[in-house]
Scaffold this motif. Structure first.
Motif, PDB file in Angstrom:
ATOM      1  N   VAL A  67     -15.230 -33.490 -12.978  1.00  0.00           N
ATOM      2  CA  VAL A  67     -13.883 -32.815 -12.720  1.00  0.00           C
ATOM      3  C   VAL A  67     -14.144 -31.249 -13.073  1.00  0.00           C
ATOM      4  O   VAL A  67     -14.771 -31.236 -14.303  1.00  0.00           O
ATOM      5  N   ALA A  68     -14.119 -30.492 -12.420  1.00  0.00           N
ATOM      6  CA  ALA A  68     -13.931 -29.066 -12.729  1.00  0.00           C
ATOM      7  C   ALA A  68     -13.354 -28.702 -14.043  1.00  0.00           C
ATOM      8  O   ALA A  68     -11.974 -29.315 -14.033  1.00  0.00           O
ATOM      9  N   SER A  69     -13.638 -27.839 -14.952  1.00  0.00           N
ATOM     10  CA  SER A  69     -12.805 -27.384 -16.002  1.00  0.00           C
ATOM     11  C   SER A  69     -12.828 -25.874 -16.043  1.00  0.00           C
ATOM     12  O   SER A  69     -13.609 -25.521 -15.605  1.00  0.00           O
ATOM     13  N   GLY A  70     -12.162 -25.460 -17.035  1.00  0.00           N
ATOM     14  CA  GLY A  70     -12.305 -23.767 -17.399  1.00  0.00           C
ATOM     15  C   GLY A  70     -11.527 -23.061 -16.455  1.00  0.00           C
ATOM     16  O   GLY A  70     -10.838 -23.645 -15.526  1.00  0.00           O
ATOM     17  N   PRO A  71     -11.360 -21.605 -16.644  1.00  0.00           N
ATOM     18  CA  PRO A  71     -10.771 -20.838 -15.847  1.00  0.00           C
ATOM     19  C   PRO A  71     -11.128 -20.840 -14.372  1.00  0.00           C
ATOM     20  O   PRO A  71     -12.465 -21.218 -14.054  1.00  0.00           O
ATOM     21  N   PRO A  72     -10.100 -20.534 -13.346  1.00  0.00           N
ATOM     22  CA  PRO A  72     -10.564 -20.769 -11.883  1.00  0.00           C
ATOM     23  C   PRO A  72     -11.708 -19.793 -11.689  1.00  0.00           C
ATOM     24  O   PRO A  72     -11.419 -18.526 -12.343  1.00  0.00           O
ATOM     25  N   GLY A 110      -8.901 -11.458 -13.095  1.00  0.00           N
ATOM     26  CA  GLY A 110      -8.972 -12.801 -13.541  1.00  0.00           C
ATOM     27  C   GLY A 110      -8.336 -13.743 -12.539  1.00  0.00           C
ATOM     28  O   GLY A 110      -8.710 -13.889 -11.510  1.00  0.00           O
ATOM     29  N   ALA A 111      -7.329 -14.738 -13.242  1.00  0.00           N
ATOM     30  CA  ALA A 111      -6.526 -15.382 -12.537  1.00  0.00           C
ATOM     31  C   ALA A 111      -5.342 -15.090 -11.778  1.00  0.00           C
ATOM     32  O   ALA A 111      -4.812 -15.807 -11.051  1.00  0.00           O
ATOM     33  N   ASP A 112      -5.060 -13.695 -11.750  1.00  0.00           N
ATOM     34  CA  ASP A 112      -3.998 -13.191 -11.275  1.00  0.00           C
ATOM     35  C   ASP A 112      -4.185 -12.490  -9.962  1.00  0.00           C
ATOM     36  O   ASP A 112      -5.170 -12.005  -9.791  1.00  0.00           O
ATOM     37  N   MET A 113      -3.257 -12.599  -9.002  1.00  0.00           N
ATOM     38  CA  MET A 113      -3.393 -12.087  -7.568  1.00  0.00           C
ATOM     39  C   MET A 113      -2.094 -11.322  -7.234  1.00  0.00           C
ATOM     40  O   MET A 113      -0.978 -11.869  -6.829  1.00  0.00           O
ATOM     41  N   ARG A 140      -5.580 -24.164 -13.084  1.00  0.00           N
ATOM     42  CA  ARG A 140      -6.492 -25.362 -12.810  1.00  0.00           C
ATOM     43  C   ARG A 140      -5.823 -26.771 -13.468  1.00  0.00           C
ATOM     44  O   ARG A 140      -5.252 -26.739 -14.666  1.00  0.00           O
ATOM     45  N   ARG A 141      -5.530 -27.571 -12.700  1.00  0.00           N
ATOM     46  CA  ARG A 141      -5.038 -28.992 -13.147  1.00  0.00           C
ATOM     47  C   ARG A 141      -5.984 -29.702 -13.959  1.00  0.00           C
ATOM     48  O   ARG A 141      -7.338 -30.005 -13.321  1.00  0.00           O
ATOM     49  N   LYS A 142      -5.616 -30.213 -15.097  1.00  0.00           N
ATOM     50  CA  LYS A 142      -6.694 -30.971 -15.835  1.00  0.00           C
ATOM     51  C   LYS A 142      -6.937 -32.234 -15.123  1.00  0.00           C
ATOM     52  O   LYS A 142      -7.975 -32.786 -15.398  1.00  0.00           O
ATOM     53  N   SER A 143      -6.208 -32.845 -14.671  1.00  0.00           N
ATOM     54  CA  SER A 143      -6.277 -34.475 -14.298  1.00  0.00           C
ATOM     55  C   SER A 143      -7.269 -34.574 -13.136  1.00  0.00           C
ATOM     56  O   SER A 143      -8.398 -35.460 -13.348  1.00  0.00           O
ATOM     57  N   LYS A 198      -8.429 -29.392  -9.912  1.00  0.00           N
ATOM     58  CA  LYS A 198      -7.913 -28.739  -8.501  1.00  0.00           C
ATOM     59  C   LYS A 198      -7.205 -27.278  -9.068  1.00  0.00           C
ATOM     60  O   LYS A 198      -6.486 -27.418 -10.028  1.00  0.00           O
ATOM     61  N   THR A 199      -7.410 -26.384  -8.091  1.00  0.00           N
ATOM     62  CA  THR A 199      -6.885 -25.021  -8.525  1.00  0.00           C
ATOM     63  C   THR A 199      -5.357 -24.906  -7.533  1.00  0.00           C
ATOM     64  O   THR A 199      -5.513 -25.346  -6.460  1.00  0.00           O
TER      65      THR A 199
END
Length: 577
Positions: free
Chosen positions: A62-67, A126-129, A156-159, A162-163
């Motif tokens: 599972v991916a983690s960290g900032p998108p 960053g994560a802002d668009m 990013r959803r922890k479970s 997914k972004t």
């Protein structure tokens, strides 16, 4: 280890859009109208859309960290694509709150009557668009274009890693807060033509700080002023339902005034006929207030007339934001010592020229209090302690007070903290809660749980000047037969005279001397600064009177009140002189 068989990867050709790459998997093979720009892209799309997440036959952690930048771009584009096509369900599924997002996106078209949105992504940070939105507002044969800028954030959803778009109402429009809606139709409140005390028109274009005030006046007096409603696109606030509810709901709404924000017109499709509403504002003083706050960051100021309670001016450095001048809820620091002094004088715990302790430190309720720069005044008087704003001179008296002593003084003499002011628009009426131990002591010097705004503190100076509390107002009670708040008792003549003596001495020989120099003999002032957690510098406060004018200002993170807020108040007192 044995070799693992890798799944065959299919190559695909992407369509470049600005600094994004659009893959067929994202567009679902649909036709697209693409308008390219430098570093950005505008689009109006139809057909399927995806989240932009890749997949593999091999099981991955599972991916983690900032998108990552690519994830931010693909997720943002997928969401904006679905929104542009009017597919609320698909767009909502790409957010971290699908239920709220679907409801808002559906309302955008159904209630707001906004169609054909074209959404132009900007430069990612960053994560802002950020993005630009252009849509058409159509209602009963009338149409007008609407353009604005907004921003979304990818999370990013922890479970499952997914972004998704972090949902908040301001994604749809920056004016929207939780529970607000965009609504197009006949305005519930007819427009008004607000005028100052001399009959000159008050507009947000001329006086930017009055934008939210004029919205509030329209909301309360639009129908009473005799206007006729037009057709508009408006932001309808979540608390609007309180306005037409039961008596209990209306009473609760009155007590929530500090949190209340009036509905806001975004676009007029068909203008109504405004009714005229006279206010107490002074055009010249309002212009001065606008100039002074514009020069500074996070400054707010109010001017009132002590003999009547009329509000003559009010302005904020950030006119489009929260109206701190009327609705702020901030610790007032040492300006609170005006109220505390009136109490100590009444209780014979202090006398203007009586000896009064001002040590470096005082401990009460487990807290150790000190003065600015740890100064002390040996064998000094209360006059000297007030003029130099000695904290320990007040804290030392806490043991002789009841927990509710300051609360009663603020409510009964200065009309504060009862949630019953009716100035003409929403206002916060100050708060001096009953506290004990160290918090009660801190309240004496404007910390602890005490909260005020420039309107409240201008009223305090006005009460000292006139000797009687008169509730501030900006629309005469004769317009709607409302009752103004009153204080249950007034200061004795000797107490009021002593307070004026203390404030005058502070203005000519104390911490307020520089801002008040050259303003004559009929004047007085008090400085203040209030420490706030997380701020490098305290909030600077200043309250003063001169003749039949009283003013108060706060400059958040301004430092010492005499240096930051003092010049603002000085300018107002001079402009009115």
């Amino acid at each position: 280890m044995g070799k693992r068989r890798r799944a065959t990867e299919r190559k695909s050709v992407g369509v470049g859009v600005g600094n994004m790459k659009v893959h067929p998997g994202v567009l679902g093979g649909a036709a697209a109208v693409v308008v390219c720009g430098v570093g950005a892209a505008a689009f109006a799309l139809s057909g399927g859309s995806g989240s932009g997440d890749g997949s593999s036959v091999d099981e991955k952690p599972v991916a983690s960290g900032p998108p990552k930048p690519a994830e931010v771009r693909s997720t943002a584009r997928a969401f904006l694509t679905a929104w542009a096509e009017g597919d609320a369900a698909r767009a909502a599924a790409l957010t971290d709150d699908p239920t709220a997002a679907k409801q808002a996106l559906t309302s955008y078209r159904k209630d707001g009557h906004l169609t054909k949105p074209r959404l132009t992504p900007g430069k990612r940070s960053g994560a802002d668009m950020p993005f630009k939105a252009a849509a058409t507002v159509s209602y009963e044969g009338k149409s007008k274009p609407l353009s604005y800028e907004s921003e979304l954030t990818v999370v990013r959803r922890k479970s499952d890693g997914k972004t998704l778009v972090g949902w908040r109402p301001s994604v749809l429009h920056p004016e929207l807060k939780q529970g607000d809606r965009l609504v197009t139709g006949e305005a519930g409140d007819p427009p008004i033509k607000a005028v100052d005390r001399d009959g000159a028109a008050l507009t947000a274009a001329k006086y930017p700080s009055l934008g939210t005030v004029l919205d509030g006046l329209r909301e309360k007096y639009g129908k009473k002023a005799g206007g006729k409603a037009g057709v508009e696109l408006r932001v309808v606030r979540a608390d609007s339902k309180k306005k037409s509810g039961s008596a209990e709901a209306k009473q609760k709404s009155a007590k929530d005034d500090a949190k209340s924000t009036p509905d806001k017109t975004l676009l007029t499709l068909s203008p109504g006929t405004p009714g005229t509403l006279k206010t107490t504002f002074s055009g010249s003083l309002q212009s001065a207030a606008e100039r002074e706050t514009t020069k500074r960051q996070r400054a707010s100021v109010v001017v009132v007339k002590p003999s009547t309670g009329e509000i003559l001016a009010a302005a904020n450095s950030r006119p489009g934001g929260f109206n701190t001048a009327f609705q702020g809820s901030i610790a007032p620091g040492s300006t609170m010592k005006v109220i505390s002094s009136s109490m100590l004088l009444e209780k014979k715990l202090a006398g203007v020229d009586k000896k009064h302790p001002c040590p470096k430190y005082v401990t009460y309720g487990g807290w150790k209090f000190q003065n600015d720069d740890k100064f002390q005044i040996k064998d000094g008087t209360f006059r000297a302690s007030f003029a130099r704003s000695c904290n320990t001179a007040f804290i030392s008296q806490a043991k002789k007070l009841e927990n509710d002593s300051l609360t009663k003084q603020a409510q009964e003499v200065f009309g504060l903290g009862r949630d019953n002011w009716s100035i003409g628009v929403s206002s916060f009426d100050g708060a001096v809660p009953v506290q004990s131990d160290a918090q009660m002591a801190a309240s004496l010097i404007g910390q602890g749980g005490v909260r005020m705004n420039p309107l409240n503190m201008a009223s305090v100076a006005a009460t000292v000047k006139s000797g009687t509390f008169r509730q501030p107002y900006l629309v005469s009670p004769d317009v709607d037969d409302r009752e103004l708040a009153t204080a249950s008792r007034k200061m004795s003549g000797s107490t009021a005279s002593a307070l004026r003596d203390l404030m005058h001495y502070t203005a000519v020989a104390g911490t307020a001397m520089e801002p008040m120099s050259g303003l004559g003999s009929d004047m007085g002032a008090k400085t203040g600064s209030a420490e706030v957690d997380g701020q490098k510098k305290p909030n600077g406060w200043f309250t003063a009177y001169r003749g039949d004018l009283a003013s108060a200002a706060v400059v958040q993170e301004g430092g010492h009140g005499g240096d930051s807020a003092g010049p603002v108040v000085r300018a107002m007192l001079k402009a009115g002189g």
